[in-house]
Design a protein around this motif. Structure first.
Motif, mmCIF file in Angstrom:
data_model
loop_
_atom_site.group_PDB
_atom_site.id
_atom_site.type_symbol
_atom_site.label_atom_id
_atom_site.label_comp_id
_atom_site.label_asym_id
_atom_site.label_seq_id
_atom_site.Cartn_x
_atom_site.Cartn_y
_atom_site.Cartn_z
ATOM 1 N N ALA A 134 -1.110 16.023 -22.665
ATOM 2 C CA ALA A 134 -1.493 14.826 -23.312
ATOM 3 C C ALA A 134 -0.702 13.543 -22.891
ATOM 4 O O ALA A 134 -1.513 12.814 -22.805
ATOM 5 N N LEU A 135 0.480 13.497 -22.286
ATOM 6 C CA LEU A 135 0.956 12.581 -21.494
ATOM 7 C C LEU A 135 0.533 12.388 -20.517
ATOM 8 O O LEU A 135 0.290 11.208 -19.891
ATOM 9 N N CYS A 136 -0.068 13.191 -19.733
ATOM 10 C CA CYS A 136 -0.491 13.132 -18.397
ATOM 11 C C CYS A 136 -2.024 12.411 -18.748
ATOM 12 O O CYS A 136 -2.662 11.548 -17.949
ATOM 13 N N SER A 137 -2.748 12.869 -19.680
ATOM 14 C CA SER A 137 -4.163 12.192 -20.125
ATOM 15 C C SER A 137 -3.769 10.728 -20.190
ATOM 16 O O SER A 137 -4.721 9.982 -20.005
ATOM 17 N N VAL A 138 -2.605 10.223 -20.753
ATOM 18 C CA VAL A 138 -2.280 9.067 -21.173
ATOM 19 C C VAL A 138 -2.605 8.255 -19.674
ATOM 20 O O VAL A 138 -3.144 7.165 -19.589
ATOM 21 N N LEU A 139 -1.760 8.740 -18.569
ATOM 22 C CA LEU A 139 -1.750 8.066 -17.231
ATOM 23 C C LEU A 139 -3.092 7.910 -16.736
ATOM 24 O O LEU A 139 -3.845 7.064 -16.146
ATOM 25 N N SER A 167 -0.837 26.565 -9.776
ATOM 26 C CA SER A 167 -1.362 27.695 -10.325
ATOM 27 C C SER A 167 -2.582 27.729 -10.996
ATOM 28 O O SER A 167 -3.003 26.246 -11.227
ATOM 29 N N GLU A 168 -3.351 28.590 -11.445
ATOM 30 C CA GLU A 168 -4.427 28.319 -12.094
ATOM 31 C C GLU A 168 -4.192 27.664 -13.447
ATOM 32 O O GLU A 168 -4.966 26.827 -13.966
ATOM 33 N N LYS A 169 -3.070 27.843 -14.019
ATOM 34 C CA LYS A 169 -2.597 27.320 -15.316
ATOM 35 C C LYS A 169 -2.362 25.764 -15.029
ATOM 36 O O LYS A 169 -2.790 24.903 -16.020
ATOM 37 N N GLN A 170 -1.887 25.437 -13.950
ATOM 38 C CA GLN A 170 -1.683 23.796 -13.431
ATOM 39 C C GLN A 170 -3.010 23.321 -13.617
ATOM 40 O O GLN A 170 -3.349 22.035 -13.960
ATOM 41 N N GLU A 176 -7.725 19.607 -18.352
ATOM 42 C CA GLU A 176 -7.609 19.306 -19.950
ATOM 43 C C GLU A 176 -7.323 17.943 -20.137
ATOM 44 O O GLU A 176 -7.684 17.335 -21.115
ATOM 45 N N ALA A 177 -6.214 17.451 -19.244
ATOM 46 C CA ALA A 177 -5.758 16.149 -19.326
ATOM 47 C C ALA A 177 -6.844 15.196 -19.128
ATOM 48 O O ALA A 177 -7.027 14.048 -19.821
ATOM 49 N N ALA A 178 -7.732 15.605 -18.109
ATOM 50 C CA ALA A 178 -8.681 14.514 -17.743
ATOM 51 C C ALA A 178 -9.775 14.448 -18.616
ATOM 52 O O ALA A 178 -10.397 13.452 -18.998
ATOM 53 N N GLU A 179 -10.238 15.641 -19.376
ATOM 54 C CA GLU A 179 -11.047 15.676 -20.374
ATOM 55 C C GLU A 179 -10.529 14.890 -21.654
ATOM 56 O O GLU A 179 -11.278 14.051 -22.415
#
Length: 400
Positions: A134-139, A167-170, A176-179
């Protein structure tokens, strides 16, 4: 990523700017974004304070005033409890997979299958800023806003780069953050491929030549060995270290200067909020030592009314960094073994990332590949985003 093949986008005399091709480098220490306009890739000014195309990946999320980039860094001295940085190193990881950095002003807590960050107080209540995703999405949302202002239109599609060692999770967490940030169509591209695409735009890479790409970014180091065949890049081997980057060189200086301040001036900076000032100063000194033979830290930045300084030379810094350089050399050697190559098989070494500005990195690469041609762009920290934008353009062009 081994044995994958990527087309090298053709270099065109004129590009269709209406395609709005966007490439984003979401970096550990700095972010960068490029778009493709009529005459080719063009960097977007992301930092409002410095008017630079690179944006420090720092956020200050005070409820009164969110800010990003250099302003967020400047506020760490007085408002550290609302500061967020190094978010890329937490993305898509569980609590047991991370290494806590004592310089983080926030607390990392276990939140089910992912981690959450808590920091700051407002009306005596702890603020839970949310998950790393969620925080990455803010950026990413802030960057989207700046790119849209630059392009003068609403955007929905972008190529976002990721380390080859993600990794695949990353990768899933990045998408997800971009979406969440309202990017509707997201393409992930390995950072080494983005850099190779950028270099193919800047220079002509000979057909059937083999190159090694060394990308020393703020938080990670990526290595890619590939062959160019008929305008295609064939990956032979890729390798990476998620815990080796520019910030590790910063920490050497932080620990050194803090030790001198503690023993000679009776100031333990790492126990105060001034540790963020030390972090900023050490990054500046690291950059200066790439150009000059010596620099200094002013003591009065940390102890009132003491106007002495602590000198340091480039040679002293390089001596401190011996173990880090050895780790980088071992990573390269491992990559060559995995590819079943020797250094003699490498025709060209491409340098990518701000870390490649350091003379010690350049010397290491030259020593390991004395017969190869060495290439370093004028702006090595922008190559990943530049290549991502060109790759985005090729994707859009194919669908026309």
């Amino acid at each position: 990523m081994e044995n994958q093949i990527f087309n090298i986008p053709s270099k065109l005399p004129i590009y269709n700017a209406k395609l709005n091709a966007v490439g984003i480098d979401l970096g550990t220490l700095e972010c960068c974004a490029f778009v493709v306009r009529k005459h080719g890739p063009d960097g977007v000014v992301l930092d409002e304070f410095t008017a630079q195309r690179t944006l420090p990946s720092n956020m200050n999320l005070s409820q009164l005033n969110f800010c990003y980039g250099q302003i967020a860094i400047n506020r760490m001295d007085i408002n550290a409890q609302f500061s967020i940085f190094d978010i890329k190193q937490l993305l898509g990881k569980t609590f047991n997979e991370i290494v806590i950095d004592p310089l983080w002003p926030f607390e990392v807590v276990d939140y089910g299958n992912q981690i959450s960050l808590t920091c700051g107080k407002f009306d005596e209540e702890t603020l839970i800023f949310g998950t790393s995703t969620a925080l990455c999405s803010v950026l990413l949302k802030f960057m989207k806003q700046k790119i849209e202002e630059y392009q003068g239109t609403i955007l929905s599609e972008a190529v976002i780069t990721v380390p080859s060692s993600f990794s695949e999770k990353q990768k899933e967490a990045t998408i997800e953050a971009a979406e969440i940030a309202k990017w509707k169509s997201i393409h992930l591209l390995p950072e080494p491929i983005a850099s190779a695409v950028a270099y193919s735009y800047e220079i002509e890479i000979p057909n059937r030549s083999t190159f090694l790409l060394f990308d020393c970014g703020g938080g990670t180091t990526d290595i890619c060995i590939a062959k160019v065949c008929d305008n295609r890049i064939k990956i032979i081997c890729d390798n990476g270290d998620l815990f080796l980057g520019g910030k590790d060189f910063d920490k050497l200086l932080i620990n050194y200067f803090n030790s001198v301040l503690k023993h000679m001036y009776e100031v333990n900076v790492l126990e105060t909020n001034k540790k963020y000032r030390l972090m900023i100063k050490c990054r500046e000194i690291k950059h200066n030592l790439s150009t000059y033979e010596n620099d200094k830290l002013d003591v009065d930045d940390f102890k009132f009314d003491d106007y002495s300084d602590i000198p340091i030379t480039r040679n002293e810094f390089e001596d401190m960094a011996t173990d880090l350089i050895l780790r980088a050399k071992n990573l390269i050697a491992e990559s060559l073994r995995n590819a079943k190559f020797t250094s003699a098989n490498i025709d060209t070494v491409f340098q990518v990332g701000g870390g490649c500005r350091m003379p010690m990195i350049k010397k290491m690469l030259k020593d390991m590949f004395p017969n190869a041609e060495h290439k370093c762009s004028i702006h090595p920290e922008e190559l990943v985003a530049k290549g991502a934008a060109l790759y985005s353009y090729s994707l859009k062009n194919e669908t026309m």
